[in-house]
Motif scaffolding. Sequence first.
Motif, PDB file in Angstrom:
ATOM      1  N   ASP A 177       0.840  -1.187   0.000  1.00  0.00           N
ATOM      2  CA  ASP A 177       0.000   0.000   0.000  1.00  0.00           C
ATOM      3  C   ASP A 177       0.882   1.246   0.000  1.00  0.00           C
ATOM      4  OD1 ASP A 177      -2.506   1.396   2.294  1.00  0.00           O
ATOM      5  OD2 ASP A 177      -1.755   2.029   0.356  1.00  0.00           O
ATOM      6  N   GLN A 178       1.091   1.813  -1.186  1.00  0.00           N
ATOM      7  CA  GLN A 178       2.027   2.927  -1.332  1.00  0.00           C
ATOM      8  C   GLN A 178       1.251   4.180  -1.688  1.00  0.00           C
ATOM      9  OE1 GLN A 178       5.592   3.046  -1.563  1.00  0.00           O
ATOM     10  NE2 GLN A 178       5.926   0.980  -0.854  1.00  0.00           N
ATOM     11  N   GLN A 179       0.335   4.584  -0.842  1.00  0.00           N
ATOM     12  CA  GLN A 179      -0.502   5.732  -1.158  1.00  0.00           C
ATOM     13  C   GLN A 179       0.282   7.030  -1.172  1.00  0.00           C
ATOM     14  OE1 GLN A 179      -4.654   5.779   0.329  1.00  0.00           O
ATOM     15  NE2 GLN A 179      -3.882   4.277   1.797  1.00  0.00           N
ATOM     16  N   VAL A 180       1.341   7.098  -0.392  1.00  0.00           N
ATOM     17  CA  VAL A 180       2.189   8.290  -0.343  1.00  0.00           C
ATOM     18  C   VAL A 180       3.622   7.824  -0.585  1.00  0.00           C
ATOM     19  CG1 VAL A 180       3.009  10.203   1.074  1.00  0.00           C
ATOM     20  CG2 VAL A 180       0.644   9.410   1.297  1.00  0.00           C
ATOM     21  N   PHE A 202       9.485  13.716   6.225  1.00  0.00           N
ATOM     22  CA  PHE A 202       8.369  12.860   5.859  1.00  0.00           C
ATOM     23  C   PHE A 202       7.229  13.693   5.302  1.00  0.00           C
ATOM     24  CE2 PHE A 202       9.680   8.809   7.513  1.00  0.00           C
ATOM     25  CZ  PHE A 202      10.507   9.089   8.586  1.00  0.00           C
ATOM     26  N   SER A 250      -3.710  13.260   4.765  1.00  0.00           N
ATOM     27  CA  SER A 250      -4.886  12.962   5.577  1.00  0.00           C
ATOM     28  C   SER A 250      -6.140  13.090   4.732  1.00  0.00           C
ATOM     29  CB  SER A 250      -4.965  13.936   6.744  1.00  0.00           C
ATOM     30  OG  SER A 250      -6.254  13.933   7.323  1.00  0.00           O
ATOM     31  N   GLN A 271      -8.510  12.049  12.090  1.00  0.00           N
ATOM     32  CA  GLN A 271      -8.081  11.215  10.988  1.00  0.00           C
ATOM     33  C   GLN A 271      -6.635  10.780  11.130  1.00  0.00           C
ATOM     34  OE1 GLN A 271      -9.900  10.121   8.643  1.00  0.00           O
ATOM     35  NE2 GLN A 271     -11.741  11.378   8.692  1.00  0.00           N
ATOM     36  N   LYS A 272      -6.352   9.619  10.640  1.00  0.00           N
ATOM     37  CA  LYS A 272      -4.984   9.141  10.634  1.00  0.00           C
ATOM     38  C   LYS A 272      -4.204   9.873   9.567  1.00  0.00           C
ATOM     39  CE  LYS A 272      -5.597   5.442   7.292  1.00  0.00           C
ATOM     40  NZ  LYS A 272      -5.631   3.985   7.065  1.00  0.00           N
ATOM     41  N   LEU A 273      -2.898   9.824   9.698  1.00  0.00           N
ATOM     42  CA  LEU A 273      -1.986  10.313   8.678  1.00  0.00           C
ATOM     43  C   LEU A 273      -1.353   9.115   7.973  1.00  0.00           C
ATOM     44  CD1 LEU A 273      -0.065  13.208  10.476  1.00  0.00           C
ATOM     45  CD2 LEU A 273      -1.933  13.397   8.829  1.00  0.00           C
ATOM     46  N   PHE A 278       1.930   8.216   5.903  1.00  0.00           N
ATOM     47  CA  PHE A 278       3.264   8.773   5.715  1.00  0.00           C
ATOM     48  C   PHE A 278       3.953   8.176   4.500  1.00  0.00           C
ATOM     49  CE2 PHE A 278       4.425  11.336   9.418  1.00  0.00           C
ATOM     50  CZ  PHE A 278       3.389  11.055  10.296  1.00  0.00           C
ATOM     51  N   GLY A 279       4.836   8.976   3.908  1.00  0.00           N
ATOM     52  CA  GLY A 279       5.782   8.463   2.930  1.00  0.00           C
ATOM     53  C   GLY A 279       6.974   7.853   3.646  1.00  0.00           C
ATOM     54  N   GLN A 280       7.911   7.333   2.855  1.00  0.00           N
ATOM     55  CA  GLN A 280       9.047   6.605   3.413  1.00  0.00           C
ATOM     56  C   GLN A 280      10.113   7.524   3.983  1.00  0.00           C
ATOM     57  OE1 GLN A 280       7.755   6.463   0.327  1.00  0.00           O
ATOM     58  NE2 GLN A 280       8.225   4.514  -0.660  1.00  0.00           N
TER      59      GLN A 280
END
Lengths: 115, 113
Positions: free
Chosen positions: B1-4, B89, B93, B99-101, B103-105
């Motif tokens: 799951d690479q949404q960001v 990072f 949201s 709401q959760k955040l 994060f990117g890598q």
Amino acid sequence: EPEVTQTPSHQVTQMGQEVILRCVPISNHLYFYWYRQILGQKVEFLVSFYNNEISEKSEIFDDQFSVERPDGSNFTLKIRSTKLEDSAMYFCASTGQGLANYGYTFGSGTRLTVV
Amino acid sequence: DQQVKQNSPSLSVQEGRISILNCDYTNSMFDYFLWYKKYPAEGPTFLISISSIKDKNEDGRFTVFLNKSAKHLSLHIVPSQPGDSAVYFCAASPGVGAQKLVFGQGTRLTINP
């Protein structure tokens, strides 16, 4: 400046043992969160907590995990039976606005090492 | 799951020059975007955010640009200072509420004197 305090900073535990990670959020904040970061990976959401109940949780937050706000100041994360893959930095965060765009205040984290 | 996604794991910039950190996202439901800075042994520190109704937000040396059509945002730091050396990072949201955040890598920024 107000800060989120986490204890302990480092916890080593044997596989299968229960651990409790403790957090003291900023005093007038109402929304509380736990995130974790496995070494070398991204910061991942675990759970959010508001009005004394879980408002959202991730797939990671299974039956082995629980959160509690036992009094007016502490917010705890319990892992019932730790696994090796639970080794990570665990970050507590809080916000007063409940809006992610204002930015949470994160604590410095607890490094959990499961051996 | 690479949404960001932050595709650059590291970036090295000369002191005084501009640092540009990039972030891409896939979920069109994201409504707010944030940048956090993290030093070793510390928690992430909020830097700057932008709502999806804007395309730019500026705070001192930090500017965030949002290109919704490209699902891309960037953080500009100018001028870069040695104290800016940290991991940055990008986070997103879905909007209001507790709401959760996501994060990117992270991108490790090193400012060279």
